[in-house]
Motif scaffolding. Sequence first.
Motif, PDB file in Angstrom:
ATOM      1  N   SER A 298      29.521  30.418  23.658  1.00 49.67           N
ATOM      2  CA  SER A 298      28.634  31.455  23.403  1.00 49.67           C
ATOM      3  C   SER A 298      29.059  32.506  24.227  1.00 49.67           C
ATOM      4  CB  SER A 298      27.153  31.202  23.606  1.00 49.67           C
ATOM      5  OG  SER A 298      26.232  31.816  23.520  1.00 49.67           O
ATOM      6  N   ALA A 299      29.098  33.217  23.876  1.00 47.90           N
ATOM      7  CA  ALA A 299      29.404  35.048  24.456  1.00 47.90           C
ATOM      8  C   ALA A 299      28.434  35.397  25.399  1.00 47.90           C
ATOM      9  CB  ALA A 299      30.064  35.713  23.948  1.00 47.90           C
ATOM     10  N   GLU A 300      27.238  34.372  25.155  1.00 48.99           N
ATOM     11  CA  GLU A 300      25.879  35.505  25.354  1.00 48.99           C
ATOM     12  C   GLU A 300      25.191  34.797  26.713  1.00 48.99           C
ATOM     13  OE1 GLU A 300      23.093  35.559  23.234  1.00 48.99           O
ATOM     14  OE2 GLU A 300      23.646  36.931  21.928  1.00 48.99           O
ATOM     15  N   GLU A 301      26.491  33.040  27.353  1.00 52.77           N
ATOM     16  CA  GLU A 301      26.425  32.112  27.673  1.00 52.77           C
ATOM     17  C   GLU A 301      27.082  33.070  29.621  1.00 52.77           C
ATOM     18  OE1 GLU A 301      24.065  30.037  28.373  1.00 52.77           O
ATOM     19  OE2 GLU A 301      23.174  29.440  26.565  1.00 52.77           O
ATOM     20  N   SER A 302      26.648  32.261  30.355  1.00 51.15           N
ATOM     21  CA  SER A 302      27.181  32.858  31.699  1.00 51.15           C
ATOM     22  C   SER A 302      28.734  31.639  31.900  1.00 51.15           C
ATOM     23  CB  SER A 302      26.232  32.587  33.317  1.00 51.15           C
ATOM     24  OG  SER A 302      25.877  30.850  33.201  1.00 51.15           O
ATOM     25  N   GLU A 303      29.512  32.488  32.857  1.00 48.76           N
ATOM     26  CA  GLU A 303      30.491  31.170  32.487  1.00 48.76           C
ATOM     27  C   GLU A 303      30.663  30.347  33.542  1.00 48.76           C
ATOM     28  OE1 GLU A 303      33.715  29.053  32.344  1.00 48.76           O
ATOM     29  OE2 GLU A 303      33.231  31.037  31.357  1.00 48.76           O
ATOM     30  N   GLU A 304      28.872  30.411  34.524  1.00 41.83           N
ATOM     31  CA  GLU A 304      28.968  28.981  34.764  1.00 41.83           C
ATOM     32  C   GLU A 304      28.522  27.681  33.829  1.00 41.83           C
ATOM     33  OE1 GLU A 304      24.924  26.811  37.599  1.00 41.83           O
ATOM     34  OE2 GLU A 304      25.306  29.730  37.079  1.00 41.83           O
ATOM     35  N   ASN A 305      27.441  28.639  32.668  1.00 40.88           N
ATOM     36  CA  ASN A 305      26.962  27.588  31.919  1.00 40.88           C
ATOM     37  C   ASN A 305      27.769  27.137  30.940  1.00 40.88           C
ATOM     38  OD1 ASN A 305      24.081  26.931  32.701  1.00 40.88           O
ATOM     39  ND2 ASN A 305      23.699  29.207  31.235  1.00 40.88           N
ATOM     40  N   ARG A 306      28.404  27.722  30.712  1.00 40.28           N
ATOM     41  CA  ARG A 306      29.916  27.541  29.853  1.00 40.28           C
ATOM     42  C   ARG A 306      30.509  26.144  30.422  1.00 40.28           C
ATOM     43  NH1 ARG A 306      30.108  33.260  28.547  1.00 40.28           N
ATOM     44  NH2 ARG A 306      32.081  33.807  29.946  1.00 40.28           N
ATOM     45  N   GLY A 307      31.260  26.496  31.845  1.00 42.42           N
ATOM     46  CA  GLY A 307      31.921  25.812  32.478  1.00 42.42           C
ATOM     47  C   GLY A 307      31.554  24.794  32.149  1.00 42.42           C
ATOM     48  N   ARG A 308      29.763  24.078  32.820  1.00 43.25           N
ATOM     49  CA  ARG A 308      28.914  23.000  32.348  1.00 43.25           C
ATOM     50  C   ARG A 308      28.822  22.155  31.594  1.00 43.25           C
ATOM     51  NH1 ARG A 308      25.728  22.279  36.644  1.00 43.25           N
ATOM     52  NH2 ARG A 308      23.894  21.008  35.085  1.00 43.25           N
ATOM     53  N   ALA A 309      28.784  23.079  30.127  1.00 38.60           N
ATOM     54  CA  ALA A 309      29.098  22.535  28.962  1.00 38.60           C
ATOM     55  C   ALA A 309      30.289  21.939  28.450  1.00 38.60           C
ATOM     56  CB  ALA A 309      29.129  23.499  27.396  1.00 38.60           C
ATOM     57  N   ARG A 310      31.526  22.446  28.864  1.00 37.96           N
ATOM     58  CA  ARG A 310      32.847  22.374  28.560  1.00 37.96           C
ATOM     59  C   ARG A 310      33.552  20.851  28.578  1.00 37.96           C
ATOM     60  NH1 ARG A 310      34.082  28.192  29.103  1.00 37.96           N
ATOM     61  NH2 ARG A 310      35.565  27.520  31.496  1.00 37.96           N
TER      62      ARG A 310
END
Length: 333
Positions: A298-310
């Motif tokens: 999601s482009a709407e998520e912060s990089e922090e959240n995207r990194g945690r998700a990965r």
Amino acid sequence: MPADSSRCLVTLSRLPAGEREDTMARVSWGGIVDEAMRAVARAYGLGEPIGPVVYAARGELGRIWRLETVRGPWAVKELLVPAEERAAREDAEFQLAAGKAGVRLPRPVVTAEGDVLFEGRWRVYEWVDLVAGEVVTGAELGTVTAGLHQVGHPPSGPVVPWFAGPVGRAGWEELAAAGGEWAPALERALPDLVALDALVAAPGSLITTCHRDVNVENVCRAADGGVIVLDWENCGPARPAWELAGILVDLPLEDAVAAYRAYRDAGGPATVAEPADFSMAIATQGHLLEFYARRALSAEESEENRGRARARLRAMLDRPLTRERIDDILAAL
């Protein structure tokens, strides 16, 4: 985690990931978080703050801040997912019932008006010091779960699909086609994931209110002795046997056996006896994989959240629940 968003509701959370974490770690009294904490302290009648607020921990659904006031320390949870007062009151009622039944937990605090939430995004608990870096044993997890299952708090409704419904072949194929660095690992796991979905059964009528997130991250050793159960916001209707099976799959086989034996020795009412008992573990694994994949893309998520998700995706796909593991657990029990 039956939420579909992690939109943060405070100005601080809109900072770039690195700057945000640095700011939270070094926040000084009088900053934007401090002003919010002053409002929280007034709303909950905690007394006048007497020191800097401390950023204590981050989970998927919220951040924990340690707030010191003239009445002592408090755990203030900043919710990252919008919440409703009705649902918050239901989980607080279960917490109070569990506490009366002997389960140790941080006591929830309500506002002067009797609300659990303040502005829909804050809630408060008593502060409990934990033993850092020490993981509870499988036997301790089993004993705690037995206590939770003996509370007998009536369910607020049926079991929601997050804990009882499979993703299904079409859902898995759509997720694999969405792309992402994890797509090859997901495609390799696809046959096992589809096969697991076929084991999921309806929860039936043997449901009660459960914690629904019992694990070694949420059951911790308290500094003054014993263990304490944290993170109750996900509690709700579930089948105890299914929750117990979900706890076992997260443990090494030897620890899973120890947890099950401790659960039964402590009077736990559930038994794990067939593949269908792993329905909640299968459903939850599937919906978590969906959640993290969509958040990571999601482009709407912060990089922090995207990194945690990965990171979560990699960890889950490195050791996914399989039919073979279910059979090994059943044979060992």
